[in-house]
Design a protein around this motif. Structure first.
Motif, PDB file in Angstrom:
ATOM      1  N   GLN A 192       0.827  -1.198   0.000  1.00 51.62           N
ATOM      2  CA  GLN A 192       0.000   0.000   0.000  1.00 51.62           C
ATOM      3  C   GLN A 192       0.869   1.260   0.000  1.00 51.62           C
ATOM      4  N   LEU A 193       1.928   1.245   0.801  1.00 48.97           N
ATOM      5  CA  LEU A 193       2.849   2.386   0.834  1.00 48.97           C
ATOM      6  C   LEU A 193       3.556   2.555  -0.509  1.00 48.97           C
ATOM      7  N   GLU A 194       3.849   1.447  -1.174  1.00 47.89           N
ATOM      8  CA  GLU A 194       4.495   1.526  -2.482  1.00 47.89           C
ATOM      9  C   GLU A 194       3.555   2.161  -3.504  1.00 47.89           C
ATOM     10  N   LYS A 195       2.279   1.793  -3.459  1.00 48.18           N
ATOM     11  CA  LYS A 195       1.296   2.382  -4.368  1.00 48.18           C
ATOM     12  C   LYS A 195       1.154   3.886  -4.137  1.00 48.18           C
ATOM     13  N   LEU A 196       1.322   4.301  -2.879  1.00 51.19           N
ATOM     14  CA  LEU A 196       1.232   5.715  -2.539  1.00 51.19           C
ATOM     15  C   LEU A 196       2.521   6.473  -2.852  1.00 51.19           C
ATOM     16  N   GLY A 197       3.539   5.730  -3.300  1.00 45.03           N
ATOM     17  CA  GLY A 197       4.808   6.352  -3.662  1.00 45.03           C
ATOM     18  C   GLY A 197       5.693   6.693  -2.486  1.00 45.03           C
ATOM     19  N   LYS A 198       5.415   6.086  -1.326  1.00 49.93           N
ATOM     20  CA  LYS A 198       6.199   6.397  -0.138  1.00 49.93           C
ATOM     21  C   LYS A 198       7.396   5.477   0.040  1.00 49.93           C
ATOM     22  N   VAL A 199       7.339   4.288  -0.575  1.00 52.59           N
ATOM     23  CA  VAL A 199       8.466   3.357  -0.505  1.00 52.59           C
ATOM     24  C   VAL A 199       8.634   2.666  -1.848  1.00 52.59           C
ATOM     25  N   LEU A 201       9.971  -1.198  -3.063  1.00 48.49           N
ATOM     26  CA  LEU A 201      10.278  -2.505  -2.494  1.00 48.49           C
ATOM     27  C   LEU A 201      11.191  -3.311  -3.399  1.00 48.49           C
ATOM     28  N   GLY A 202      12.141  -4.000  -2.774  1.00 46.96           N
ATOM     29  CA  GLY A 202      13.017  -4.918  -3.475  1.00 46.96           C
ATOM     30  C   GLY A 202      13.136  -6.197  -2.677  1.00 46.96           C
ATOM     31  N   ARG A 203      14.012  -7.087  -3.074  1.00 40.45           N
ATOM     32  CA  ARG A 203      14.199  -8.339  -2.353  1.00 40.45           C
ATOM     33  C   ARG A 203      14.914  -8.050  -1.029  1.00 40.45           C
ATOM     34  N   ASN A 204      14.218  -8.276   0.082  1.00 35.97           N
ATOM     35  CA  ASN A 204      14.761  -7.987   1.406  1.00 35.97           C
ATOM     36  C   ASN A 204      15.275  -6.543   1.498  1.00 35.97           C
ATOM     37  N   LYS A 205      14.519  -5.641   0.866  1.00 39.63           N
ATOM     38  CA  LYS A 205      14.949  -4.253   0.832  1.00 39.63           C
ATOM     39  C   LYS A 205      13.725  -3.333   0.788  1.00 39.63           C
ATOM     40  N   VAL A 206      13.805  -2.243   1.553  1.00 43.53           N
ATOM     41  CA  VAL A 206      12.784  -1.211   1.523  1.00 43.53           C
ATOM     42  C   VAL A 206      13.493   0.123   1.347  1.00 43.53           C
ATOM     43  N   ILE A 207      13.093   0.857   0.311  1.00 45.12           N
ATOM     44  CA  ILE A 207      13.698   2.165   0.047  1.00 45.12           C
ATOM     45  C   ILE A 207      12.649   3.228   0.339  1.00 45.12           C
ATOM     46  N   LEU A 208      12.952   4.101   1.287  1.00 45.82           N
ATOM     47  CA  LEU A 208      12.024   5.172   1.661  1.00 45.82           C
ATOM     48  C   LEU A 208      12.170   6.336   0.694  1.00 45.82           C
ATOM     49  N   LYS A 209      11.034   6.854   0.256  1.00 49.79           N
ATOM     50  CA  LYS A 209      11.033   7.988  -0.685  1.00 49.79           C
ATOM     51  C   LYS A 209      10.991   9.314   0.073  1.00 49.79           C
TER      52      LYS A 209
END
Length: 209
Positions: A192-199, A201-209
């Motif tokens: 949900q956060l990815e759809k909102l453009g806030k993060v 997602l990768g393999r065992n990885k979260v990138i904060l925007k």
């Protein structure tokens, strides 16, 4: 002497010099150890013979219930100590290295002795107790008053501050374990956060925007 330990002493006891007993005894009784990322420093029910002070790196403090569910409480960073460990003969928490971390172990006996002899040490401990109490209040507030999506965002922001990076190498399962929920819940919220453009997602990885 480890530079981070020297800096800690100077910052914690600013009104004393290197010949003051609190400084000389502090350096003579303790043990500086390195804890590798992911390793336990203290496990639940372990006998407490020392108090850890972080001189470099980060420790994660968690609780565990009877069913083995783990709950994240707070991080210990440079200059901080786990004051909870002073209150029990056996540890009520688990302390794990979030990254390679240097810890100065001060024997419990010395801590009790210094309390009666050095006002500088009492001041240090009172400040440490306040920091930890504030951290516990924050953890309680999150559990009682905040929804899981808010807790997730707060947790990711804490990791961002700890790692000093927007790119967090952490799995959904690790996050779920820290927040005492299921991996499925965390995966759904992260999507949900990815759809909102806030993060991102990768393999065992979260990138904060």
């Amino acid at each position: 002497m480890n530079n981070s330990l020297k800096n800690f002493i100077q910052a914690s006891f600013p009104n004393t010099d290197s010949k003051h007993p609190i400084q000389t005894e502090f350096l003579s009784v303790g043990e500086l150890v390195q804890v590798s990322e992911g390793d336990f420093l203290i496990d639940i029910n372990e006998e407490m013979t020392y108090v850890p002070i972080v001189t470099d790196g980060v420790l994660k403090v968690t609780r565990e219930d009877e069913d083995g569910h783990e709950l994240f409480l707070y991080y210990l960073e440079y200059g901080e100590t786990c004051t909870i460990s002073m209150m029990y003969q056996e540890s009520a928490v688990r302390v794990t290295a979030e990254e390679d971390t240097w810890v100065y172990k001060v024997p419990i006996g010395s801590i009790n002795d210094w309390m009666s002899r050095f006002p500088e040490w009492r001041d240090f401990l009172m400040k440490a107790y306040k920091v930890r109490f504030d951290g516990l209040l924050q953890a309680i507030d999150e559990l009682a008053f905040k929804k899981m999506d808010e807790r997730l965002i707060n947790y990711l922001n804490k990791l961002k501050a700890i790692k000093e990076s927007n790119e967090l190498n952490v799995s959904h399962s690790e996050i779920a374990l820290s927040l005492n929920t299921s991996r499925e819940v965390i995966s759904r919220l992260l999507k949900q956060l990815e759809k909102l453009g806030k993060v991102e997602l990768g393999r065992n990885k979260v990138i904060l925007k």
